[in-house]
Design an enzyme around this catalytic site. Sequence first.
Site, mmCIF file in Angstrom:
data_model
loop_
_atom_site.group_PDB
_atom_site.id
_atom_site.type_symbol
_atom_site.label_atom_id
_atom_site.label_comp_id
_atom_site.label_asym_id
_atom_site.label_seq_id
_atom_site.Cartn_x
_atom_site.Cartn_y
_atom_site.Cartn_z
ATOM 1 N N GLU A 169 0.829 -1.203 0.000
ATOM 2 C CA GLU A 169 0.000 0.000 0.000
ATOM 3 C C GLU A 169 0.868 1.259 0.000
ATOM 4 O O GLU A 169 0.522 2.272 -0.610
ATOM 5 C CB GLU A 169 -0.903 0.024 1.234
ATOM 6 C CG GLU A 169 -2.058 -0.938 1.181
ATOM 7 C CD GLU A 169 -3.107 -0.481 0.187
ATOM 8 O OE1 GLU A 169 -2.834 -0.551 -1.030
ATOM 9 O OE2 GLU A 169 -4.184 -0.063 0.614
ATOM 10 N N THR A 202 -5.683 7.774 -4.225
ATOM 11 C CA THR A 202 -5.656 7.862 -2.762
ATOM 12 C C THR A 202 -4.744 9.006 -2.330
ATOM 13 O O THR A 202 -5.050 9.744 -1.390
ATOM 14 C CB THR A 202 -5.166 6.524 -2.173
ATOM 15 O OG1 THR A 202 -6.066 5.502 -2.598
ATOM 16 C CG2 THR A 202 -5.130 6.562 -0.659
#
Length: 293
Positions: A120, A168
Amino acid sequence: MITVRAPATSANLGSGFDVFGVALSRPADVITVERAEETTIEVTGAGAQYIPEDPEKNTVGAVVEELDAPARIHIDKGVRPSSGLGSSAASAAGAAVALNRLYDRGLTRSELVSVAAEGEAVVSGVAHSDNVAPALLGGFTVTTADGTRAVSADIPLVVCLPDVALSTRDARRVVPETASMEDLVATVGNAATLSVGMCRSDPDLVGAGMSDPVVTPERARLITGYDAVHDAAFEAGATGVTVSGAGPSVVAACHGGERRPVASAMLDAFADAGIDARAYQTRIGEGAIVLDE
Ligand code: HSE
């Protein structure tokens, strides 16, 4: 050769920013790995053209490094990137499960959470675990600095994915640095309500706890048509509506029989705003599963 199905996930659920997550029964990525001297990554499926195959830049490359597990890797994307549905987390979690098995590393699912979270970091700059935890453990997860707690829960959901990308990284730039005590109290109350609802598999309580006055209003501004989609979902019977993860997907909780009208109302509202979208009628589901070895 090992093949793993890793689910899409919805993080935050409004009141649990960077803490809550749920595994979705659909959509999902399918990851296949086999031993190799050097790591290669091939990506096909939804949004594959936007995903780098260079292991240095792909979320899965970080998992390979963490597990010291070079492999030929194929990722068939069911979860489009920049969707708010944990696309990178699905790939990272699926690869972590597959490579852990391929190389007999013996790590538990809980231990794999921090491994997959490194993937991530490649995508968003932060090794947050609120998508990889449910992708690995299934159900509803609560992730804190102390680790992850998971409970199974049966909640019908609709996720509506507009045909626009929102990274994101960009969505994290609008997160406020501070919050008032009043907003903090409201958020804690909602998060507690949602948690009780998950433990009871109660869509009314889960929905009641899905709003937050701090992060979601800022992110909603980045999603064209959000307010109309939010209101349309409620009018069609949703018990709660919020931004899924960092967006642009919007997630609605509801009773089972309401999924179809809720999905239809959300799609219509996006269409009225000039945005193409697709809706998944889904529910909280299981974590990554091994399909074949
Ligand atoms: N909790 C993260 C965020 C999830 O909202 O930025 C996105 O992957």
